[in-house]
Every structure is written in structure tokens, then in C-alpha cells.
Design a protein around this motif. Sequence first.
Motif, PDB file in Angstrom:
ATOM      1  N   THR A 106       0.671  -1.187   0.067  1.00 27.95           N
ATOM      2  CA  THR A 106      -0.006  -0.105   0.047  1.00 27.95           C
ATOM      3  C   THR A 106       0.916   1.299  -0.055  1.00 27.95           C
ATOM      4  O   THR A 106       1.937   1.413   0.807  1.00 27.95           O
ATOM      5  N   ILE A 107       0.571   2.402  -0.649  1.00 28.95           N
ATOM      6  CA  ILE A 107       1.287   3.371  -1.093  1.00 28.95           C
ATOM      7  C   ILE A 107       0.580   4.385  -0.047  1.00 28.95           C
ATOM      8  O   ILE A 107      -0.615   4.502  -0.212  1.00 28.95           O
ATOM      9  N   MET A 108       1.265   4.747   0.823  1.00 31.33           N
ATOM     10  CA  MET A 108       0.841   5.746   1.934  1.00 31.33           C
ATOM     11  C   MET A 108       0.536   7.390   1.240  1.00 31.33           C
ATOM     12  O   MET A 108       1.392   7.870   0.640  1.00 31.33           O
ATOM     13  N   MET A 109      -0.686   7.646   1.268  1.00 31.55           N
ATOM     14  CA  MET A 109      -0.920   9.070   0.538  1.00 31.55           C
ATOM     15  C   MET A 109      -0.680   9.990   1.799  1.00 31.55           C
ATOM     16  O   MET A 109      -1.478   9.918   2.855  1.00 31.55           O
ATOM     17  N   ILE A 110      -0.014  11.023   1.541  1.00 25.62           N
ATOM     18  CA  ILE A 110       0.176  12.114   2.368  1.00 25.62           C
ATOM     19  C   ILE A 110      -1.078  13.233   2.403  1.00 25.62           C
ATOM     20  O   ILE A 110      -1.175  13.611   3.540  1.00 25.62           O
ATOM     21  N   LEU A 111      -1.302  13.552   0.970  1.00 22.53           N
ATOM     22  CA  LEU A 111      -2.171  14.443   0.854  1.00 22.53           C
ATOM     23  C   LEU A 111      -3.131  14.071  -0.262  1.00 22.53           C
ATOM     24  O   LEU A 111      -2.634  13.455  -1.463  1.00 22.53           O
ATOM     25  N   LYS A 112      -4.421  14.287  -0.253  1.00 21.29           N
ATOM     26  CA  LYS A 112      -5.276  13.940  -1.169  1.00 21.29           C
ATOM     27  C   LYS A 112      -6.230  15.309  -1.254  1.00 21.29           C
ATOM     28  O   LYS A 112      -6.826  15.642  -0.139  1.00 21.29           O
ATOM     29  N   THR A 113      -6.599  15.913  -2.551  1.00 25.97           N
ATOM     30  CA  THR A 113      -7.312  17.213  -2.582  1.00 25.97           C
ATOM     31  C   THR A 113      -8.547  16.517  -3.377  1.00 25.97           C
ATOM     32  O   THR A 113      -8.290  15.796  -4.333  1.00 25.97           O
ATOM     33  N   MET A 114      -9.827  17.012  -3.218  1.00 30.21           N
ATOM     34  CA  MET A 114     -10.969  16.654  -3.947  1.00 30.21           C
ATOM     35  C   MET A 114     -11.675  17.855  -4.212  1.00 30.21           C
ATOM     36  O   MET A 114     -12.425  18.217  -3.436  1.00 30.21           O
ATOM     37  N   GLY A 115     -11.501  18.250  -5.580  1.00 33.60           N
ATOM     38  CA  GLY A 115     -11.969  19.382  -5.938  1.00 33.60           C
ATOM     39  C   GLY A 115     -12.005  20.876  -5.561  1.00 33.60           C
ATOM     40  O   GLY A 115     -13.129  21.407  -5.178  1.00 33.60           O
ATOM     41  N   LEU A 116     -10.802  20.979  -4.993  1.00 32.21           N
ATOM     42  CA  LEU A 116     -10.725  22.201  -4.132  1.00 32.21           C
ATOM     43  C   LEU A 116     -10.901  23.421  -5.228  1.00 32.21           C
ATOM     44  O   LEU A 116     -10.513  23.422  -6.418  1.00 32.21           O
ATOM     45  N   SER A 117     -11.791  24.482  -4.929  1.00 34.09           N
ATOM     46  CA  SER A 117     -12.203  25.684  -5.798  1.00 34.09           C
ATOM     47  C   SER A 117     -11.816  26.689  -4.690  1.00 34.09           C
ATOM     48  O   SER A 117     -12.442  26.893  -3.865  1.00 34.09           O
TER      49      SER A 117
ATOM     50  N   LEU B 177      -9.740  21.192  -7.912  1.00 34.63           N
ATOM     51  CA  LEU B 177      -8.430  20.643  -8.121  1.00 34.63           C
ATOM     52  C   LEU B 177      -8.157  19.588  -7.361  1.00 34.63           C
ATOM     53  O   LEU B 177      -8.697  19.545  -6.031  1.00 34.63           O
ATOM     54  N   SER B 178      -7.978  18.468  -7.803  1.00 40.72           N
ATOM     55  CA  SER B 178      -7.991  17.055  -7.290  1.00 40.72           C
ATOM     56  C   SER B 178      -6.485  16.635  -7.500  1.00 40.72           C
ATOM     57  O   SER B 178      -6.058  16.315  -8.803  1.00 40.72           O
ATOM     58  N   ILE B 179      -5.550  16.493  -6.437  1.00 37.35           N
ATOM     59  CA  ILE B 179      -4.303  16.115  -6.581  1.00 37.35           C
ATOM     60  C   ILE B 179      -4.008  14.866  -5.540  1.00 37.35           C
ATOM     61  O   ILE B 179      -4.671  14.819  -4.350  1.00 37.35           O
ATOM     62  N   GLN B 180      -3.001  14.033  -5.802  1.00 36.42           N
ATOM     63  CA  GLN B 180      -2.758  13.102  -4.555  1.00 36.42           C
ATOM     64  C   GLN B 180      -1.019  13.153  -4.461  1.00 36.42           C
ATOM     65  O   GLN B 180      -0.381  13.166  -5.522  1.00 36.42           O
ATOM     66  N   VAL B 181      -0.455  13.053  -3.319  1.00 36.55           N
ATOM     67  CA  VAL B 181       0.905  13.244  -2.986  1.00 36.55           C
ATOM     68  C   VAL B 181       1.184  12.069  -2.091  1.00 36.55           C
ATOM     69  O   VAL B 181       0.784  11.780  -1.032  1.00 36.55           O
ATOM     70  N   GLU B 182       2.008  11.086  -2.585  1.00 40.90           N
ATOM     71  CA  GLU B 182       2.664   9.872  -2.274  1.00 40.90           C
ATOM     72  C   GLU B 182       3.689  10.303  -1.151  1.00 40.90           C
ATOM     73  O   GLU B 182       4.452  10.957  -1.340  1.00 40.90           O
ATOM     74  N   LYS B 183       3.843   9.399  -0.348  1.00 43.50           N
ATOM     75  CA  LYS B 183       4.671   9.501   1.066  1.00 43.50           C
ATOM     76  C   LYS B 183       5.881   9.381   0.295  1.00 43.50           C
ATOM     77  O   LYS B 183       6.274   8.412  -0.609  1.00 43.50           O
ATOM     78  N   GLY B 184       7.034  10.254   0.624  1.00 41.48           N
ATOM     79  CA  GLY B 184       8.571  10.203  -0.006  1.00 41.48           C
ATOM     80  C   GLY B 184       8.535  10.766  -1.218  1.00 41.48           C
ATOM     81  O   GLY B 184       9.596  11.083  -1.651  1.00 41.48           O
TER      82      GLY B 184
ATOM     83  N   LYS C 111      15.924  11.796   3.661  1.00 49.05           N
ATOM     84  CA  LYS C 111      15.556  11.603   5.136  1.00 49.05           C
ATOM     85  C   LYS C 111      14.248  10.774   5.350  1.00 49.05           C
ATOM     86  O   LYS C 111      13.928  10.636   6.368  1.00 49.05           O
ATOM     87  N   GLY C 112      13.538  10.786   4.247  1.00 47.37           N
ATOM     88  CA  GLY C 112      11.970  10.324   4.440  1.00 47.37           C
ATOM     89  C   GLY C 112      11.057  11.262   4.312  1.00 47.37           C
ATOM     90  O   GLY C 112       9.662  10.888   4.478  1.00 47.37           O
ATOM     91  N   LEU C 113      11.216  12.799   4.177  1.00 44.19           N
ATOM     92  CA  LEU C 113      10.169  13.640   4.366  1.00 44.19           C
ATOM     93  C   LEU C 113       9.757  13.688   3.117  1.00 44.19           C
ATOM     94  O   LEU C 113      10.244  13.601   1.930  1.00 44.19           O
ATOM     95  N   THR C 114       8.145  14.143   3.026  1.00 45.47           N
ATOM     96  CA  THR C 114       7.638  14.208   1.790  1.00 45.47           C
ATOM     97  C   THR C 114       7.770  15.795   1.560  1.00 45.47           C
ATOM     98  O   THR C 114       7.672  16.414   2.417  1.00 45.47           O
TER      99      THR C 114
END
Length: 235
Positions: free
Chosen positions: A6-17, A29-36, A183-186
Amino acid sequence: FPFKQTIMMILKTMGLSKDYGKLVALNNLSIQVEKGSIYGLLGPNGSGKTTTLSILLDVIPANSGAYEWFGKPPSHKSRKKIGALLETPNFYHYLSAERNLKIAAEIKEVPYNDIERVLKIVELYDRRKSPFKTFSLGMRQRLSIASALLGNPEVLLLDEPTNGLDPQGISDTRTLIKRVAQKGLTIIMASHLLDEVEKVCTDVAILKAGNLLVEGKVENILGEEHRIEVQSENL
Ligand code: ATP
């Protein structure tokens, strides 16, 4: 395999306006940011990058849409895991780097013993006793990043981290961002420089006038075969 990856999602936006009266600063705006990942928000001036980062930090409200940090709605607890550099912090010119970070640590309610760690990451530990006014622009930016790293956040948000720096400062800051990511930060960073995103980021979302044009891996999107031109009027 018995283990599901499983890829950990750090951030998920759902239709930000977000609109300012008639002006649509951000459109669905819908985007997804994966850990790392080192995630670049790329777009010309006025495309909605700062608006996005400000919404994600709860500095301004969105008109519609939602977002999740670490798979949950934003909360005080999730905010504690996010370090941010939206504008240059005000450091006291006559105080040392260390003293300035002590003040920042007090504001953030982070113990002083974290200061040595962050100074070492940004390679300013040897200069910790020097007054801020003696620092080059690049060193000032590194100190700003050190301040954002206080409290050991899991994510670092940076708005145009190399703006206004000289070539050495730009290079040092980019190297530092990559080192921090190792170092593991996103990292989530806004930039209007295609070249910067190509050199530093693993993932990219391209914004134009508040619209998401494309999102994906830098190697797929900014690779040789699919050239995308991002224009801006006054850089
Ligand atoms: P820049 O790099 O110039 O900051 P950006 O991609 O970060 O560009 P934003 O700052 O998010 O863009 O701005 C998006 C749009 O929203 C722009 O047209 C901007 O003029 C407008 N805007 C931003 N803040 C406000 C505000 N407080 N009131 C009115 N309009 C605003």
C-alpha cells in the motif's frame, strides 16, 4: 505475495476551488501526493500555486472541495506534522542563527534540543553563533528551511524556495531539498520554473489559470518525448 503493497497517501485534495469575486483562482483541483515524493506544483505566476498551499495550511478557506492529510480530514494534530515556508520568516538581524531558531522553537512549542538537529541538516551548525545579518541569501533561505523543520514534520511545504537567490543559493537550496527528502520527508513545493521541477521533483502537477493540466511522475510528464511549455508574462 502475502503482503499487499500500500502506498501511503500524504495528501489528497478533492475538487478544491477558490474564487475571489469573479476571478477563479483555483478550479476543482484534485491531486494526490504519495509519501516520500518531492511533489512540484508547477505553473506561471497567478496559476493558483500559492492559493493551493494557503488552503492546505488553513490560511484561507476554499469555496468548495475538501482535502485530507495522512488520510484524514485536517486537524490540529495533522497540522503539527507539516512544516511550511510560505513566505520568508522574519529573523532578527542582530541575533545569531541559533537564537533566532530558539525564538521560532518557542512559538512552535518545540523543545530547544531540536535546534542542533535542524542546523546540522541545513549545514549551518558551524555558523550557529553568527548574527543573521552576516548570512548570504542562500544561508538565510537554509535557515528558513531549518525553522520549518523544527518539530520534525513529516511533510514540508515550500513556496518558490529558490526565488530571489543567486546561482549558488539556488543550487544549495535544491541540494538541501533533495537531502531532506532522502531522510524520508515528503516535500510539496510550488515553482514557476520547469527546469527546477525537472531537476528536483519526482512528481508534478501543472497548473494554468487555476486548472490542473496534468499530474504524474516527472519522468513521464517532463521527459524528452512530451514537452510541455509553461509560459509566463512577467518573470
Ligand atoms: P505567484 O507565483 O505569482 O504567487 P501563484 O500561482 O501562486 O502565482 P496565486 O497567488 O495562487 O498564484 O494566485 C492565483 C490568482 O488569484 C491570481 O490571479 C491572483 O491575482 C488571485 N489572487 C490571489 N490572492 C488574491 C486575493 N487575496 N484577492 C484577489 N485575488 C487574489
